[in-house]
Scaffold this motif. Structure first.
Motif, PDB file in Angstrom:
ATOM      1  N   ASP A   5       0.814  -1.215   0.000  1.00  0.00           N
ATOM      2  CA  ASP A   5       0.000   0.000   0.000  1.00  0.00           C
ATOM      3  C   ASP A   5       0.847   1.264   0.000  1.00  0.00           C
ATOM      4  OD1 ASP A   5      -2.449  -1.354  -0.028  1.00  0.00           O
ATOM      5  OD2 ASP A   5      -2.463  -1.545   2.157  1.00  0.00           O
ATOM      6  N   GLU A  65      -1.921  -4.889  -5.593  1.00  0.00           N
ATOM      7  CA  GLU A  65      -2.949  -5.919  -5.437  1.00  0.00           C
ATOM      8  C   GLU A  65      -2.385  -7.301  -5.761  1.00  0.00           C
ATOM      9  OE1 GLU A  65      -6.897  -3.313  -6.656  1.00  0.00           O
ATOM     10  OE2 GLU A  65      -5.671  -4.206  -8.238  1.00  0.00           O
ATOM     11  N   LYS A  80      -0.184  -8.587  -2.901  1.00  0.00           N
ATOM     12  CA  LYS A  80      -0.982  -9.071  -1.769  1.00  0.00           C
ATOM     13  C   LYS A  80      -1.576 -10.437  -2.063  1.00  0.00           C
ATOM     14  CE  LYS A  80      -2.333  -4.468  -0.288  1.00  0.00           C
ATOM     15  NZ  LYS A  80      -3.474  -3.550  -0.150  1.00  0.00           N
TER      16      LYS A  80
END
Length: 71
Positions: free
Chosen positions: A18, A56, A59
Motif C-alpha cells: 500500500d 494488489e 498481496k
C-alpha cells in the motif's frame, strides 16, 4: 553484532504494498505469471485477474503462498 546494513537481519527492503510509489501501476509480467501459477495450484482461479495493480497482485501472491504453505 555487525553495524553493516548488508548483514542486518531486520531490513527495510520489505515495504507494505500500500506504500509503494508504483503500486497503482499494472502488475508486472513476472507477477502475472507467478500469480497465475499460484492461483492454479491453489485451485482458486478467481484470485487471478488481468486488471490487478502491482500492489494488489503482491498481496494476492502473499495470500496464495500462505494458503499453499510456501512461506
Amino acid at each position: 553484532m555487525s553495524d553493516n546494513p548488508k548483514t542486518a537481519t531486520s531490513s527495510n527492503t520489505q515495504k507494505d504494498p500500500d506504500d509503494w510509489v508504483s503500486g497503482d501501476e499494472p502488475m508486472t509480467g513476472a507477477q502475472r505469471s507467478y500469480l497465475k501459477t499460484l492461483s492454479e495450484q491453489a485451485h482458486k482461479p478467481d484470485a487471478y485477474a488481468d486488471s490487478l495493480t502491482k500492489a494488489e497482485a503482491s498481496k494476492r501472491i502473499d495470500e496464495l503462498k500462505q494458503s499453499l504453505d510456501l512461506e
